[in-house]
Design an enzyme around this catalytic site. Structure first.
Site, PDB file in Angstrom:
ATOM      1  N   LYS A  32      15.071  -7.319   2.210  1.00  3.24           N
ATOM      2  CA  LYS A  32      14.784  -8.043   3.483  1.00  3.24           C
ATOM      3  C   LYS A  32      15.544  -9.453   3.480  1.00  3.24           C
ATOM      4  O   LYS A  32      15.364 -10.394   2.700  1.00  3.24           O
ATOM      5  CB  LYS A  32      13.092  -8.724   3.226  1.00  3.24           C
TER       6      LYS A  32
ATOM      7  N   GLU B 245      15.388 -16.500  -8.363  1.00  3.58           N
ATOM      8  CA  GLU B 245      16.669 -17.246  -8.494  1.00  3.58           C
ATOM      9  C   GLU B 245      16.365 -18.513  -7.495  1.00  3.58           C
ATOM     10  O   GLU B 245      16.173 -18.071  -6.093  1.00  3.58           O
ATOM     11  CB  GLU B 245      17.785 -16.493  -7.836  1.00  3.58           C
TER      12      GLU B 245
ATOM     13  N   CYS C 224      22.840 -23.212  -3.603  1.00  7.37           N
ATOM     14  CA  CYS C 224      21.847 -23.589  -4.875  1.00  7.37           C
ATOM     15  C   CYS C 224      22.464 -24.520  -5.650  1.00  7.37           C
ATOM     16  O   CYS C 224      22.266 -25.140  -6.408  1.00  7.37           O
ATOM     17  CB  CYS C 224      21.437 -22.395  -5.233  1.00  7.37           C
TER      18      CYS C 224
ATOM     19  N   GLU D  56      15.696 -31.620  -4.058  1.00  2.00           N
ATOM     20  CA  GLU D  56      16.965 -30.950  -3.641  1.00  2.00           C
ATOM     21  C   GLU D  56      17.300 -31.078  -2.153  1.00  2.00           C
ATOM     22  O   GLU D  56      16.392 -30.570  -1.274  1.00  2.00           O
ATOM     23  CB  GLU D  56      16.757 -29.255  -3.760  1.00  2.00           C
TER      24      GLU D  56
HETATM   25  P1  NAD Z   1      12.813 -19.660   1.342  1.00  6.09           P
HETATM   26  O1  NAD Z   1      12.271 -19.934   0.000  1.00  6.09           O
HETATM   27  O2  NAD Z   1      12.359 -20.618   2.516  1.00  6.09           O
HETATM   28  O3  NAD Z   1      13.197 -18.425   1.761  1.00  6.09           O
HETATM   29  C1  NAD Z   1      13.740 -17.293   0.959  1.00  6.09           C
HETATM   30  C2  NAD Z   1      13.376 -15.953   1.296  1.00  6.09           C
HETATM   31  O4  NAD Z   1      12.199 -15.909   1.137  1.00  6.09           O
HETATM   32  C3  NAD Z   1      13.649 -15.763   3.017  1.00  6.09           C
HETATM   33  O5  NAD Z   1      13.741 -14.250   3.059  1.00  6.09           O
HETATM   34  C4  NAD Z   1      12.219 -16.027   3.338  1.00  6.09           C
HETATM   35  O6  NAD Z   1      11.632 -15.071   4.549  1.00  6.09           O
HETATM   36  C5  NAD Z   1      11.314 -15.286   2.256  1.00  6.09           C
HETATM   37  N1  NAD Z   1       9.998 -15.691   2.267  1.00  6.09           N
HETATM   38  C6  NAD Z   1       9.179 -16.956   2.622  1.00  6.09           C
HETATM   39  N2  NAD Z   1       8.097 -17.192   2.206  1.00  6.09           N
HETATM   40  C7  NAD Z   1       7.869 -16.113   1.486  1.00  6.09           C
HETATM   41  C8  NAD Z   1       6.561 -15.702   0.732  1.00  6.09           C
HETATM   42  N3  NAD Z   1       5.342 -16.252   0.632  1.00  6.09           N
HETATM   43  N4  NAD Z   1       6.748 -14.280   0.114  1.00  6.09           N
HETATM   44  C9  NAD Z   1       7.954 -13.716  -0.213  1.00  6.09           C
HETATM   45  N5  NAD Z   1       8.927 -13.993   0.528  1.00  6.09           N
HETATM   46  C10 NAD Z   1       9.029 -15.208   1.450  1.00  6.09           C
HETATM   47  O7  NAD Z   1      14.578 -20.220   0.823  1.00  6.09           O
HETATM   48  P2  NAD Z   1      15.551 -20.671   1.986  1.00  6.09           P
HETATM   49  O8  NAD Z   1      15.212 -21.638   2.567  1.00  6.09           O
HETATM   50  O9  NAD Z   1      15.861 -19.366   2.735  1.00  6.09           O
HETATM   51  O10 NAD Z   1      16.811 -20.994   0.887  1.00  6.09           O
HETATM   52  C11 NAD Z   1      17.151 -22.257   0.169  1.00  6.09           C
HETATM   53  C12 NAD Z   1      16.508 -22.174  -1.032  1.00  6.09           C
HETATM   54  O11 NAD Z   1      17.062 -21.127  -1.850  1.00  6.09           O
HETATM   55  C13 NAD Z   1      17.226 -23.526  -1.705  1.00  6.09           C
HETATM   56  O12 NAD Z   1      16.017 -24.246  -2.540  1.00  6.09           O
HETATM   57  C14 NAD Z   1      18.157 -22.996  -2.859  1.00  6.09           C
HETATM   58  O13 NAD Z   1      18.559 -23.799  -3.915  1.00  6.09           O
HETATM   59  C15 NAD Z   1      17.561 -21.567  -3.013  1.00  6.09           C
HETATM   60  N6  NAD Z   1      18.769 -20.554  -3.445  1.00  6.09           N
HETATM   61  C16 NAD Z   1      18.794 -20.350  -4.853  1.00  6.09           C
HETATM   62  C17 NAD Z   1      19.715 -19.798  -5.258  1.00  6.09           C
HETATM   63  C18 NAD Z   1      20.056 -18.984  -6.555  1.00  6.09           C
HETATM   64  O14 NAD Z   1      20.616 -18.205  -7.107  1.00  6.09           O
HETATM   65  N7  NAD Z   1      19.156 -19.715  -7.546  1.00  6.09           N
HETATM   66  C19 NAD Z   1      20.748 -19.230  -4.556  1.00  6.09           C
HETATM   67  C20 NAD Z   1      20.614 -19.526  -2.886  1.00  6.09           C
HETATM   68  C21 NAD Z   1      19.726 -20.360  -2.616  1.00  6.09           C
END
Ligand code: NAD
Length: 471
Positions: free
Chosen positions: A171, A244, A278, A375
């Site tokens: 997804k 992650e 990230c 962040e």
């Molecule tokens: P987010 O947590 O808002 O969303 C990530 C994904 O989760 C999306 O596909 C979203 O639709 C889905 N999602 C949202 N609510 C959900 C729920 N309740 N249950 C299951 N899935 C759900 O994150 P974002 O804003 O898309 O990305 C930015 C964040 O991701 C930053 O904090 C960044 O540091 C982190 N990030 C981490 C890594 C890593 O490898 N550690 C890599 C890239 C980004």
């Protein structure tokens, strides 16, 4: 060549449209660039059922055959780099050159991950008994990706999960579903039906997936806050988890560096992809002896960087990807202004369409300020002064996050020793953000659980099984 503008999900090898569709917006101008299917619960169930049906045969396929197909999938991504990169820029905002880097990275990731071996441990080989521990697949993996690097971060999951013999329902984020949907269509021409299903949808879809009783493991990349929700909902069926999550990476810049030579590298450590990484440098601790010249060199370099529509020639930084993130970044800028912190650059807001935030550098704000503690995930960097290295390490470690970090010095032996004192899953010396499919990457503390990449990452898609034969 550009792709056509119709987007479908891939379920059981078939292209499936949604009962309803949702708009995907170009963050550079806020126009609608396409519509993605909004999966119903029944469509998610169909994707999980297709993955479940495909699992026994895929798990029984010799690993070298799976390897070859994943490698071929990597080639297919590379062969379509031009169309995929344009699509990625239009939905994500990053400049074409960066989008090309990401799609290239996605293809390379699949190919690299496909080469990893699954270890077998012989526990005993005696006259009485033979015993070995091997690693068998889990079943159906639910993979959830964020919007900052939609393709490459999805491939972090696809390569190892499929290599280990699992099937998958993937997804993408609702802000960036289109490139991943096209990837799903490509994959359907290479993989057996049901091995890789791609579904798109709004905010309801992630929770449906993490609660789904027929999914065995969730591999999630996203924010720490959402990660906690994922962990809660996965607990009802005791799903395996890899999380992650967010980061607040410190960089420690020692007084012996060549300031002029380093300024450009340090700039990009923080600002590549507009800081929406990230493992972007999100707090820069600079020794007081070089603080002033480094500050000037960084600002001078920053002024040469072209911000604009990623589809235009010469653009080096695009917009923020989406409105909620844009608002979060503007709120942090407002907070810094309200508290009277000194802006070396940026900080103003434009009324033009698109989610553009100017490159913003803040001069030595207090350690407890939001811009240091949170962040930011945007183009704002706090520069922080230190005089004593132990103090810099203590401040670097005083965070709930522990994803990445970097140390910059001409004395790379001493810097390597310093790196080991930082509580982060990866610490780089004199570079940053270098990742490979062959090395484990993951977060300490609230930056995650488990790793992706390397043998360790592959093992996260398996469970250990010990077989014992009495002689
Ligand atoms: P987010 O947590 O808002 O969303 C990530 C994904 O989760 C999306 O596909 C979203 O639709 C889905 N999602 C949202 N609510 C959900 C729920 N309740 N249950 C299951 N899935 C759900 O994150 P974002 O804003 O898309 O990305 C930015 C964040 O991701 C930053 O904090 C960044 O540091 C982190 N990030 C981490 C890594 C890593 O490898 N550690 C890599 C890239 C980004």
């Amino acid at each position: 060549m550009d792709f056509d503008k119709s987007f479908s999900m891939t379920i059981g090898g078939n292209a499936v449209v949604g009962a309803s569709m949702f708009d995907v917006v170009n963050p550079a101008n806020e126009t609608v660039i396409g519509q993605a299917p909004d999966a119903t619960k029944e469509q998610l169930d169909a994707a999980v059922a297709a993955a479940r049906r495909a699992f026994p045969a895929w798990a029984a396929t010799p690993i070298d055959e799976r390897r070859a197909l994943i490698d071929k999938l990597g080639d297919a991504v590379l062969a379509n780099i031009d169309g995929l990169k344009r699509l990625l820029t239009s939905e994500q905002g990053k400049p074409h050159a960066d989008a090309e880097g990401e799609i290239g990275g996605a293809g390379y990731w699949l190919k690299g991950a496909s080469t990893i071996e699954l270890p077998v441990t012989v526990n005993e080989d005696s006259a009485d008994r033979y015993s070995e521990t091997r690693h068998v697949p889990l079943g159906v993996v639910g993979a959830i990706a964020p919007w900052n690097f939609p393709m490459v971060l999805a491939m972090f999951k696809v390569g190892p999960a499929l290599l280990a013999g699992n099937t998958m329902v993937l997804k993408p984020s609702p802000f960036t579903p289109l490139t991943t949907l096209k990837f799903g269509e490509l994959a359907a021409t290479i993989l057996p039906p049901g091995v890789l299903n791609v579904v798109s949808g709004g905010d309801h879809l992630g929770p449906w997936l993490t609660e789904h009783p027929d999914i065995d493991k969730v591999s999630f990349t996203g924010s720490t806050e959402t990660g906690r929700r994922v962990m809660r909902s996965a607990s009802s069926t005791l799903k395996r988890l890899t999380l992650e999550l967010g980061g607040n990476d410190p960089a420690i810049v020692m007084p012996d560096v060549d300031v002029e030579a380093l300024a450009e590298k340090l700039f990009w450590a923080a600002f590549t992809n507009n800081g929406q990484i990230c493992i972007a440098t999100k707090r820069m601790y600079v020794h007081e002896d070089i603080y002033e010249p480094l500050k000037e060199a960084l600002v001078a370099y920053a002024k040469t960087v072209k911000v604009g529509d990623g589809a235009e020639q010469g653009t080096q930084l695009g917009p923020i990807n989406n409105r909620p993130q844009y608002e979060r970044v503007l709120d942090l800028i407002r907070d810094a202004r309200d508290n009277g912190y000194k802006f070396l650059l940026g900080g103003e807001q434009s009324d033009a369409p698109g989610f553009f935030v100017p490159i913003t550098i803040i001069d030595n704000p207090p350690e407890e300020s939001r811009i240091v503690q949170e962040e930011q995930f945007g183009p704002i960097l706090p520069l922080l002064k230190f005089s004593n290295v132990d103090d810099a390490v203590a401040r670097a470690n005083a965070s709930e996050y522990g994803l990445g970090a970097s140390v910059w010095s001409r004395d790379d032996e001493a810097a390597f020793a310093l790196a080991a004192r930082i509580q982060s899953g990866t610490v780089w010396v004199n570079e940053t953000q270098h990742l490979t499919p062959l090395a484990a990457f993951g977060g300490m503390k609230q930056s995650g659980m488990g790793v992706e990449g390397g043998t360790e990452g592959l093992l996260e898609y398996t469970t250990a099984q010990t077989l014992v034969r009495r002689r």
